[in-house]
Design an enzyme around this catalytic site. Structure first.
Site, short mmCIF file in Angstrom:
data_model
loop_
_atom_site.label_atom_id
_atom_site.label_comp_id
_atom_site.label_asym_id
_atom_site.label_seq_id
_atom_site.Cartn_x
_atom_site.Cartn_y
_atom_site.Cartn_z
N GLN A 162 0.81 -1.22 0.00
CA GLN A 162 0.00 0.00 0.00
C GLN A 162 0.84 1.27 0.00
O GLN A 162 0.31 2.36 -0.23
CB GLN A 162 -0.92 0.01 1.22
N HIS A 196 -5.14 -0.86 11.95
CA HIS A 196 -4.60 -1.46 10.73
C HIS A 196 -5.45 -2.65 10.30
O HIS A 196 -5.79 -3.51 11.10
CB HIS A 196 -3.15 -1.91 10.97
N ASN A 224 -0.54 -9.27 5.15
CA ASN A 224 -0.40 -7.83 5.32
C ASN A 224 -0.27 -7.17 3.95
O ASN A 224 -0.24 -7.84 2.91
CB ASN A 224 0.82 -7.53 6.20
#
Length: 339
Positions: free
Chosen positions: A141, A282, A303
């Site tokens: 990201q 998160h 992740n």
């Protein structure tokens, strides 16, 4: 008297020699650390605007290296390593957009939970949706705080694969650009449930190849068709790792965690255990569970910080801990899409 003077000079000479050796050793260590910092800069493409910023980066780098090496010298079930966050303090890491992309829900409307009556005894002892082809490769990201989009997309990619047999990398950028009329606000954060709502109302998501990721807020682009759709979404009962296990045994699930600890910042491998906060900030995806050879049970998580973080981008966190909220709060707000 002459002997005494000779001994005195010899003693002073020894002190001078020892001091020189120590100074040289310290200089050598600084040089080695500077070289290590340079190597890290080259690996991660880090460029500083001036010498002062670079000097500060080196000092923070040294402090983080010391923390990592001290932690790894202790007896833990997991270990730490240098990554792209090595020249920022933990305070800066907590405030970074990469780690501040999840907005906890203030109001939860109860949903159905299709796995409510599943017997835990009937579940497999281990699940890894990667082996079933239901997990796309690790994504990154960057400095955009849109972990919520990556988490929701990972769960959506999983259910689409399980229902259609096709694994399609879907567009996080479409969510970042277009899902901006509610809680979700692109790089400024969002919520996985609201992302699922958008996907439903939007008639699905397009493929990442058609709407590639840019790591920044952009203008919503029109598209002719979607690559995948979902029908609804459901929340896993909060603070119930058994319910979460039933869900993850059936499909990848979006979960939120407190990712602000230094051990999370520099996690490299093993099963994360010990104390952890529960201030959710998160979004990631639970893609399985299992146990190590010593019997430590864990959740397998995907992740969105690239492959240089964690176990090639993945994470294992201890499962079924005494705190019902789960490790780092992962059992607090899980949810999943339905097809």
């Amino acid at each position: 008297m002459a002997i005494s003077k000779a001994l005195a000079f010899a003693f002073l000479g020894c002190l001078c020699l020892c001091s020189s050796v120590l100074a040289a050793r310290e200089l050598s260590d600084d040089s080695l650390m500077a070289a290590r910092h340079e190597s890290w800069m080259a690996e991660y493409g880090r460029v500083y605007k001036d010498a002062a910023e670079k000097a500060r980066g080196l000092e923070v780098f040294k402090t983080n290296v010391a923390f990592i090496e001290s932690f790894n010298a202790e007896n833990h079930k997991f270990y730490l390593g240098l990554n792209q966050f090595a020249d920022i303090t933990n305070e800066e890491f907590k405030a970074s957009r990469a780690n501040k992309g999840y907005r906890p829900s203030s109001v939860k409307v109860p949903t159905a939970f299709r796995y409510e009556n599943v017997s835990l005894d009937a579940l497999p002892t281990a699940v890894d949706w990667r082996t079933k082809g239901a997990v796309t490769p690790i994504k990154d990201q960057g400095q955009c705080g849109c972990c919520w989009a990556f988490s929701a997309v990972a769960a959506t990619e999983g259910i689409v694969k399980l229902k259609t047999g096709k694994l399609i990398s879907l567009s996080e950028q479409e969510l970042v650009d277009c899902d901006v009329h509610g809680t979700d606000q692109g790089c400024e954060g969002g919520l996985m449930d609201d992302a699922f709502k958008f996907i439903i109302s939007n008639g699905g998501l397009t493929a990442e190849s058609s709407y590639p990721y840019t790591a920044e807020d952009g203008k919503c682009k029109s598209r002719s068709s979607s690559a995948a759709t979902i029908k609804s979404y459901e929340d896993v009962p909060a603070n119930n790792e058994g319910a979460l296990m039933a869900a993850v045994a059936s499909q990848p699930v979006s979960v939120a965690v407190d990712g602000g600890d230094m051990t999370f910042q520099f996690y490299k491998g093993g099963v994360m255990t010990g104390s952890c906060g529960t201030d959710l900030d998160h979004g990631i995806a639970a893609i399985g569970y299992g146990a190590t050879s010593d019997g430590t049970e864990y959740w397998l998580l995907k992740n969105s910080w690239g492959t240089t973080w964690g176990e090639n981008g993945f994470l294992r966190m201890e499962k079924d801990i005494s705190d019902k909220k789960g490790m780092c709060g992962l059992a607090m707000e899980p949810s999943y899409p339905t097809e």
